[in-house]
Design a protein around this motif. Sequence first.
Motif, PDB file in Angstrom:
ATOM      1  N   LYS A  44      79.974  74.735 -18.324  1.00  0.00           N
ATOM      2  CA  LYS A  44      79.235  73.628 -17.720  1.00  0.00           C
ATOM      3  C   LYS A  44      77.731  73.829 -17.867  1.00  0.00           C
ATOM      4  O   LYS A  44      77.162  74.777 -17.335  1.00  0.00           O
ATOM      5  CB  LYS A  44      79.612  73.534 -16.244  1.00  0.00           C
ATOM      6  N   CYS A  45      77.080  72.909 -18.591  1.00  0.00           N
ATOM      7  CA  CYS A  45      75.637  72.966 -18.754  1.00  0.00           C
ATOM      8  C   CYS A  45      74.967  72.748 -17.388  1.00  0.00           C
ATOM      9  O   CYS A  45      75.337  71.819 -16.665  1.00  0.00           O
ATOM     10  CB  CYS A  45      75.193  71.883 -19.741  1.00  0.00           C
ATOM     11  N   LYS A  48      73.072  68.736 -16.949  1.00  0.00           N
ATOM     12  CA  LYS A  48      73.821  67.542 -16.548  1.00  0.00           C
ATOM     13  C   LYS A  48      75.331  67.773 -16.525  1.00  0.00           C
ATOM     14  O   LYS A  48      76.101  66.818 -16.500  1.00  0.00           O
ATOM     15  CB  LYS A  48      73.513  66.368 -17.489  1.00  0.00           C
ATOM     16  N   GLY A  50      77.314  69.001 -18.879  1.00  0.00           N
ATOM     17  CA  GLY A  50      78.006  68.777 -20.146  1.00  0.00           C
ATOM     18  C   GLY A  50      78.928  69.924 -20.517  1.00  0.00           C
ATOM     19  O   GLY A  50      78.657  71.075 -20.191  1.00  0.00           O
ATOM     20  N   ASN A  54      82.214  71.758 -26.200  1.00  0.00           N
ATOM     21  CA  ASN A  54      82.169  70.650 -27.168  1.00  0.00           C
ATOM     22  C   ASN A  54      80.863  70.632 -27.950  1.00  0.00           C
ATOM     23  O   ASN A  54      80.637  69.727 -28.752  1.00  0.00           O
ATOM     24  CB  ASN A  54      82.342  69.303 -26.465  1.00  0.00           C
ATOM     25  N   GLY A  55      80.003  71.622 -27.723  1.00  0.00           N
ATOM     26  CA  GLY A  55      78.711  71.666 -28.387  1.00  0.00           C
ATOM     27  C   GLY A  55      78.788  72.242 -29.790  1.00  0.00           C
ATOM     28  O   GLY A  55      79.837  72.675 -30.259  1.00  0.00           O
ATOM     29  N   CYS A  64      74.215  71.916 -26.213  1.00  0.00           N
ATOM     30  CA  CYS A  64      74.967  71.039 -25.318  1.00  0.00           C
ATOM     31  C   CYS A  64      75.142  69.667 -25.971  1.00  0.00           C
ATOM     32  O   CYS A  64      74.175  69.103 -26.506  1.00  0.00           O
ATOM     33  CB  CYS A  64      74.252  70.901 -23.982  1.00  0.00           C
ATOM     34  N   PRO A  65      76.345  69.100 -25.907  1.00  0.00           N
ATOM     35  CA  PRO A  65      76.582  67.806 -26.553  1.00  0.00           C
ATOM     36  C   PRO A  65      75.940  66.621 -25.837  1.00  0.00           C
ATOM     37  O   PRO A  65      75.821  65.552 -26.424  1.00  0.00           O
ATOM     38  CB  PRO A  65      78.110  67.686 -26.551  1.00  0.00           C
ATOM     39  N   LEU A  66      75.497  66.791 -24.601  1.00  0.00           N
ATOM     40  CA  LEU A  66      74.927  65.654 -23.875  1.00  0.00           C
ATOM     41  C   LEU A  66      73.444  65.439 -24.134  1.00  0.00           C
ATOM     42  O   LEU A  66      73.010  64.327 -24.412  1.00  0.00           O
ATOM     43  CB  LEU A  66      75.164  65.810 -22.368  1.00  0.00           C
ATOM     44  N   HIS A  67      72.648  66.487 -23.992  1.00  0.00           N
ATOM     45  CA  HIS A  67      71.199  66.314 -24.090  1.00  0.00           C
ATOM     46  C   HIS A  67      70.517  67.370 -24.952  1.00  0.00           C
ATOM     47  O   HIS A  67      69.327  67.612 -24.802  1.00  0.00           O
ATOM     48  CB  HIS A  67      70.580  66.309 -22.687  1.00  0.00           C
TER      49      HIS A  67
END
Length: 111
Positions: A44-45, A48, A50, A54-55, A64-67
Motif C-alpha cells: 500500500k502506497c 493514496k 495504491g 501493480n506498479g 506506484c501505479p496511481l501517482h
Amino acid sequence: MTDWIDIGHLTDVPRRGARCINTPLGKIAVFRTADDQVFAIDDKCPHKGGPLSNGIVHGAQVTCPLHNWVFSLETGLAQGADEGAVRTYPLRLHQDRILIDAESFRAATAA
C-alpha cells in the motif's frame, strides 16, 4: 538465529513483477527484479493507498501505479522529491525458494 518461512519458488514471481501475500493486517508485495533479486514491502502506497504490486519495477525500485511515486525496494523510502516510506521485510533465496524472515512476518500478521 533467524527463522525463515518458505513463501514460494522464485519462478512464482515474474521478472520485473510482483505477487502478494495476504495477512490479517494487509498485503505484502514480493518483487523480483530483472536480475532475480527479491524484495518484500507493504503493498500500500502511503500517498493514496495504491497497490504497489501493480506498479512498474525498474532496477531495485517500484513506481506506484496511481501517482508515479517511486519507492526503493531495498529501503522502502520514497525517492526524489516525494516523502514517505513503506515497511520492508527481509527475504532470502535458498535453492530458488523465497524465504521471509519469520519474526517480521509474524509482526505483520499479529492482530
